[in-house]
Design a protein around this motif. Structure first.
Motif, PDB file in Angstrom:
ATOM      1  N   ASP A 220      13.697 -52.010   2.044  1.00  0.00           N
ATOM      2  CA  ASP A 220      13.732 -51.489   3.404  1.00  0.00           C
ATOM      3  C   ASP A 220      12.367 -51.530   4.091  1.00  0.00           C
ATOM      4  OD1 ASP A 220      16.375 -51.005   2.985  1.00  0.00           O
ATOM      5  OD2 ASP A 220      16.141 -48.870   2.577  1.00  0.00           O
TER       6      ASP A 220
ATOM      7  N   GLN B  36      24.028 -63.414   1.914  1.00  0.00           N
ATOM      8  CA  GLN B  36      24.880 -62.356   2.440  1.00  0.00           C
ATOM      9  C   GLN B  36      25.263 -61.404   1.309  1.00  0.00           C
ATOM     10  OE1 GLN B  36      28.346 -63.703   4.519  1.00  0.00           O
ATOM     11  NE2 GLN B  36      29.015 -61.655   5.099  1.00  0.00           N
TER      12      GLN B  36
ATOM     13  N   TRP C 299      30.066 -52.754   4.835  1.00  0.00           N
ATOM     14  CA  TRP C 299      29.445 -53.636   5.806  1.00  0.00           C
ATOM     15  C   TRP C 299      28.705 -54.754   5.084  1.00  0.00           C
ATOM     16  CZ3 TRP C 299      27.559 -49.038   4.221  1.00  0.00           C
ATOM     17  CH2 TRP C 299      26.253 -48.994   3.745  1.00  0.00           C
TER      18      TRP C 299
ATOM     19  N   GLU D 177      25.199 -57.213   4.908  1.00  0.00           N
ATOM     20  CA  GLU D 177      23.794 -57.375   5.262  1.00  0.00           C
ATOM     21  C   GLU D 177      23.353 -58.757   4.812  1.00  0.00           C
ATOM     22  OE1 GLU D 177      21.286 -54.279   3.832  1.00  0.00           O
ATOM     23  OE2 GLU D 177      22.355 -52.683   4.908  1.00  0.00           O
ATOM     24  N   TRP D 178      22.328 -59.258   5.484  1.00  0.00           N
ATOM     25  CA  TRP D 178      21.792 -60.571   5.152  1.00  0.00           C
ATOM     26  C   TRP D 178      20.376 -60.407   4.609  1.00  0.00           C
ATOM     27  CZ3 TRP D 178      25.525 -59.600   8.547  1.00  0.00           C
ATOM     28  CH2 TRP D 178      26.610 -60.477   8.593  1.00  0.00           C
ATOM     29  N   GLU D 179      20.273 -60.602   3.287  1.00  0.00           N
ATOM     30  CA  GLU D 179      18.969 -60.522   2.633  1.00  0.00           C
ATOM     31  C   GLU D 179      18.218 -61.825   2.912  1.00  0.00           C
ATOM     32  OE1 GLU D 179      17.838 -57.955   1.049  1.00  0.00           O
ATOM     33  OE2 GLU D 179      19.596 -56.736   0.543  1.00  0.00           O
TER      34      GLU D 179
ATOM     35  N   SER E 247      16.457 -56.758   4.849  1.00  0.00           N
ATOM     36  CA  SER E 247      17.915 -56.722   4.886  1.00  0.00           C
ATOM     37  C   SER E 247      18.320 -56.585   6.350  1.00  0.00           C
ATOM     38  CB  SER E 247      18.453 -55.533   4.087  1.00  0.00           C
ATOM     39  OG  SER E 247      18.189 -55.685   2.717  1.00  0.00           O
TER      40      SER E 247
ATOM     41  N   ARG F 210      21.068 -56.656   9.546  1.00  0.00           N
ATOM     42  CA  ARG F 210      22.462 -56.298   9.787  1.00  0.00           C
ATOM     43  C   ARG F 210      23.202 -57.382  10.579  1.00  0.00           C
ATOM     44  NH1 ARG F 210      23.721 -50.861   9.023  1.00  0.00           N
ATOM     45  NH2 ARG F 210      22.416 -50.088   7.319  1.00  0.00           N
TER      46      ARG F 210
ATOM     47  N   ARG G 213      17.128 -54.221  15.512  1.00  0.00           N
ATOM     48  CA  ARG G 213      17.071 -53.421  14.290  1.00  0.00           C
ATOM     49  C   ARG G 213      15.633 -53.140  13.908  1.00  0.00           C
ATOM     50  NH1 ARG G 213      21.976 -51.060  12.995  1.00  0.00           N
ATOM     51  NH2 ARG G 213      23.644 -52.537  13.511  1.00  0.00           N
TER      52      ARG G 213
END
Length: 199
Positions: free
Chosen positions: A60, A81, A91, A93-95, A111, A113, A141
């Motif tokens: 994060d 993904q 949901w 998230e795209w790392e 990460s 959204r 974001r």
């Protein structure tokens, strides 16, 4: 009405407990110092933070936000993904990893959204002293420290509860070691039922 229990005589007390100062072994000290719900709650809170919060520090970008940093532009290099779920919803998230334009030492991770593809532009938050901890983020974001303040509040609660338990237990330990034998008068009694037994 139940009859009052017989009062032990001073001689009975003296057989159970020697005169102060008393010698306590390690097991006795440990038992006294680790008793009490306050201490257990505080230790549980801090353990939960250590196990649950620490792994998210890098993902994060919390470390990057706490250090002196600057914003830069970056370009996505890899995307994966990931499906996440909570108590009431799930949901995606795209790392991503992204290289920071003009800073070869900074490879941002994050990460996101919203979906992105390799080559898409993103923003990067780059710590001045640790460019390897750069955080990738999107316009909608922006990084938030709400989680940090919440974790800090929980940590303070855990530290306060643990400290209060240790102070109380240390007082009890001193009483067990140096307390004087005496006699008292029962001024009030009550009963309670625990697991079918009345005490």
């Amino acid at each position: 009405m139940q009859p009052a229990p017989p009062v032990s005589s001073p001689a009975t007390f003296s057989r159970r407990l020697s005169a102060p100062p008393r010698t306590l072994d390690g097991a006795q000290r440990l038992a006294v110092m680790t008793k009490g719900s306050d201490l257990h709650v505080g230790a549980a809170v801090m353990t939960a933070l250590l196990l649950g919060f620490t792994p998210t520090l890098r993902r994060d970008g919390i470390v990057a936000q706490l250090l002196p940093h600057h914003d830069a532009e970056a370009v996505v290099d890899t995307v994966e993904q990931v499906r996440r779920s909570g108590k009431s919803r799930s949901w995606s998230e795209w790392e991503v990893t992204a290289h920071v334009v003009g800073e070869p030492a900074a490879v941002a991770t994050g990460s996101l959204r919203s979906p992105v593809a390799v080559g898409d532009p993103v923003h990067a938050l780059v710590p001045d002293a640790r460019p390897d901890l750069a955080l990738a983020w999107q316009d909608d974001r922006q990084p938030s420290l709400v989680g940090v303040w919440f974790a800090a509040l929980l940590l303070l609660i855990g530290v306060f509860a643990t400290t209060a338990g240790l102070v109380r237990n240390r007082r009890d330990l001193q009483l067990l070691r140096d307390g004087l034998l005496t006699r008292g008068t029962i001024v009030k009694r009550s009963s309670r039922t625990v697991k079918g037994d009345t005490t």
